[in-house]
Write a protein that holds these residues in place. Structure first.
Motif, mmCIF file in Angstrom:
data_model
loop_
_atom_site.group_PDB
_atom_site.id
_atom_site.type_symbol
_atom_site.label_atom_id
_atom_site.label_comp_id
_atom_site.label_asym_id
_atom_site.label_seq_id
_atom_site.Cartn_x
_atom_site.Cartn_y
_atom_site.Cartn_z
ATOM 1 N N MET A 1 -7.470 -0.218 -1.742
ATOM 2 C CA MET A 1 -6.677 -0.055 -0.513
ATOM 3 C C MET A 1 -5.319 -0.733 -0.652
ATOM 4 O O MET A 1 -4.296 -0.188 -0.205
ATOM 5 C CB MET A 1 -7.438 -0.623 0.677
ATOM 6 C CG MET A 1 -8.526 0.278 1.216
ATOM 7 S SD MET A 1 -7.928 1.912 1.764
ATOM 8 C CE MET A 1 -6.753 1.469 3.040
ATOM 9 N N ALA A 2 -5.275 -1.903 -1.267
ATOM 10 C CA ALA A 2 -3.993 -2.589 -1.454
ATOM 11 C C ALA A 2 -3.048 -1.733 -2.290
ATOM 12 O O ALA A 2 -1.854 -1.592 -1.972
ATOM 13 C CB ALA A 2 -4.222 -3.942 -2.130
ATOM 14 N N ASN A 3 -3.580 -1.126 -3.350
ATOM 15 C CA ASN A 3 -2.746 -0.264 -4.190
ATOM 16 C C ASN A 3 -2.311 0.988 -3.439
ATOM 17 O O ASN A 3 -1.181 1.483 -3.632
ATOM 18 C CB ASN A 3 -3.514 0.113 -5.450
ATOM 19 C CG ASN A 3 -3.751 -1.081 -6.361
ATOM 20 O OD1 ASN A 3 -3.102 -2.118 -6.221
ATOM 21 N ND2 ASN A 3 -4.687 -0.955 -7.288
ATOM 22 N N ALA A 4 -3.182 1.515 -2.580
ATOM 23 C CA ALA A 4 -2.818 2.695 -1.798
ATOM 24 C C ALA A 4 -1.769 2.368 -0.745
ATOM 25 O O ALA A 4 -0.823 3.145 -0.535
ATOM 26 C CB ALA A 4 -4.068 3.285 -1.135
ATOM 27 N N TRP A 5 -1.909 1.242 -0.062
ATOM 28 C CA TRP A 5 -0.882 0.836 0.913
ATOM 29 C C TRP A 5 0.466 0.646 0.216
ATOM 30 O O TRP A 5 1.497 1.068 0.731
ATOM 31 C CB TRP A 5 -1.305 -0.472 1.590
ATOM 32 C CG TRP A 5 -2.349 -0.318 2.649
ATOM 33 C CD1 TRP A 5 -2.451 0.676 3.589
ATOM 34 C CD2 TRP A 5 -3.459 -1.193 2.874
ATOM 35 N NE1 TRP A 5 -3.560 0.470 4.379
ATOM 36 C CE2 TRP A 5 -4.195 -0.670 3.970
ATOM 37 C CE3 TRP A 5 -3.919 -2.360 2.269
ATOM 38 C CZ2 TRP A 5 -5.352 -1.293 4.467
ATOM 39 C CZ3 TRP A 5 -5.054 -2.980 2.750
ATOM 40 C CH2 TRP A 5 -5.763 -2.447 3.835
ATOM 41 N N THR A 6 0.440 0.029 -0.963
ATOM 42 C CA THR A 6 1.677 -0.195 -1.709
ATOM 43 C C THR A 6 2.310 1.135 -2.113
ATOM 44 O O THR A 6 3.530 1.334 -1.961
ATOM 45 C CB THR A 6 1.391 -1.046 -2.955
ATOM 46 O OG1 THR A 6 0.885 -2.320 -2.552
ATOM 47 C CG2 THR A 6 2.651 -1.230 -3.779
ATOM 48 N N LYS A 7 1.497 2.050 -2.608
ATOM 49 C CA LYS A 7 2.029 3.344 -3.045
ATOM 50 C C LYS A 7 2.552 4.148 -1.859
ATOM 51 O O LYS A 7 3.615 4.787 -1.953
ATOM 52 C CB LYS A 7 0.947 4.143 -3.762
ATOM 53 C CG LYS A 7 1.456 5.477 -4.306
ATOM 54 C CD LYS A 7 0.461 6.134 -5.240
ATOM 55 C CE LYS A 7 1.068 7.383 -5.875
ATOM 56 N NZ LYS A 7 0.154 8.014 -6.855
ATOM 57 N N ALA A 8 1.827 4.116 -0.738
ATOM 58 C CA ALA A 8 2.264 4.870 0.443
ATOM 59 C C ALA A 8 3.476 4.219 1.095
ATOM 60 O O ALA A 8 4.269 4.900 1.764
ATOM 61 C CB ALA A 8 1.112 4.964 1.445
ATOM 62 N N GLY A 9 3.615 2.912 0.942
ATOM 63 C CA GLY A 9 4.710 2.187 1.597
ATOM 64 C C GLY A 9 4.525 2.077 3.090
ATOM 65 O O GLY A 9 5.467 1.749 3.820
#
Length: 424
Positions: free
Chosen positions: A322-330
């Motif tokens: 989830m942390a990586n997805a939030w970062t990628k989505a911005g």
């Protein structure tokens, strides 16, 4: 009879019904990303579930210590709100609503059993909130809002039972808990028998509170299988093992929940679990630097931990995904984050090794390992069964990334026309 449940609770300690894992820096700002987790940190499922909570806590601690996550033009820390499901299915709907409406969760991660999962997941999906289940699963849930970090039966059951049939012979028995996950494992066991030349001569399911196994042990001895397949869940059902040893039943056993979930080899005296074979996606005995580092971090925080189980690893992995997805989505906006997850998010530090979300399946590609429990209850790695992507839904024509609303249907092996003959 060994009173394993008292020993488990003593080892794990008693966790309060509600624990807010929020550090002082997080409490000082309203600019937070809210992770809400619900798991059984008390009750008869606590042994299996409590290490998952340790995994959640460690991932949140690491992400926040690294400075948080850049979203929506701000650097935000993760606020971890944790609830105890108390091994009570009835609490999961209510607590999920509390996560969504009171805590304003950006994501909910919940449940050990399938019944708990569905009670929580239905509320999350109905309210268009991202939901994660971080155990082994049935592998067939197709839903826009639901994601799964743990291994599926096609990653555990199929390759491992193929190995068992090839190495011990075709004749097999199955016993399991009478609920949706173990019934699904029974269906996957029947599929493995059909695909690899096995002969399933016995298939029985039992309530969670069954702890007297003499008749079943006698039935197994009567049919003389080459090996047994088990899906026994909870402190009562695993009383099978001391009773089987006392009765002289020494047939090889395979299970994807015993050891991986409940680390019974650490709780029962040797050699009661000897000659059991287990196919985890992660346990603390998995080789590799990621596993070694993860175990060291967990034990530094929980020095009395009896074992770092599969759920600890996949709880940790899900938070980092989830942390990586939030970062990628911005952003924390739900649809943008789902798009990011579906793009193939990987977690480099996953304790079990290579882990990548497969976007059109909402399940992950990961390695599977096959261990044997020795007479002294040490574990020997027999073989690595490869890095296996989940393909079951794709094989039956389901692309989860095209589902733009909650589906909720759980597909099982009989839904694959190619396997229909295994269930006649």
């Amino acid at each position: 009879m060994l009173d394993i449940k008292k020993n488990i609770l003593k080892l794990l300690g008693v966790v309060p019904a509600v624990l807010l894992n929020v550090n002082s820096a997080m409490a000082a700002t309203d600019d937070e990303i809210v992770l809400c987790t619900i798991d059984d940190t008390s009750g008869f499922l606590a042994a299996m579930s409590t290490p998952k909570t340790w995994g959640y806590q460690l991932a949140v601690e690491e992400i926040n210590a690294a400075g948080g996550i850049e979203v929506d033009g701000k650097t935000k820390l993760i606020k971890h709100v944790q609830y105890d499901g108390q091994s009570d299915v009835g609490r999961y709907s209510q607590l999920t609503q509390q996560c969504i409406f009171e805590d304003e969760a950006d994501v909910v991660m919940a449940a050990y059993t399938g019944a708990e999962r569905e009670a929580a997941r239905s509320e999350a999906v109905r309210n268009e909130t991202i939901f994660w289940h971080n155990n082994q699963g049935e592998g067939g849930i197709a839903d826009h809002y639901s994601f799964f970090s743990g291994p599926t039966p096609e990653q555990q059951v199929l390759p491992a039972l193929e190995w068992m049939i090839n190495n011990f012979g075709p004749k097999m028995t199955f016993i399991g808990a009478d609920y949706n996950f173990c019934r699904a494992i029974g269906a996957w066991t029947r599929t493995a028998a059909g695909l690899y030349g096995g002969d399933l001569v016995m298939e029985d399911y039992f309530p969670f509170d069954v702890n007297q196994w003499q008749k079943t042990i006698g039935d197994i001895q009567g049919v003389k299988p080459d090996f047994q397949v088990h899906c026994l869940v909870g402190g009562d059902q695993v009383q099978f093992y001391p009773q089987a040893e006392a009765a002289g039943l020494k047939t090889p056993v395979w299970s994807n929940v015993t050891i991986a979930d409940g680390y019974e080899h650490k709780l029962f005296p040797a050699p009661q679990l000897a000659n059991m074979h287990v196919p985890p996606g992660y346990i603390e005995d998995v080789p590799g630097e990621n596993s070694k580092i993860f175990v060291e971090k967990i034990r530094a925080r929980h020095p009395d931990a009896p074992y770092v189980n599969e759920h600890a690893g996949f709880g940790y992995t899900a938070v980092w995904a989830m942390a990586n997805a939030w970062t990628k989505a911005g952003t924390t906006e739900t649809e943008a984050v789902i798009d990011a997850l579906e793009s193939g998010i990987s977690v480099d530090q996953a304790p079990g090794g290579s882990w990548t979300m497969v976007g059109d399946q909402h399940h992950a590609s990961m390695p599977t390992y096959l261990f044997k429990v020795e007479d002294d209850h040490s574990l020997t790695l027999i073989t690595e069964l490869g890095v296996n992507p989940p393909t079951f839904l794709k094989d039956i024509g389901v692309d989860v990334s095209t589902l733009k609303s909650g589906d909720g249907y759980s597909y099982l092996p009989p839904d694959n026309p190619a396997w229909a003959g295994f269930f006649k």
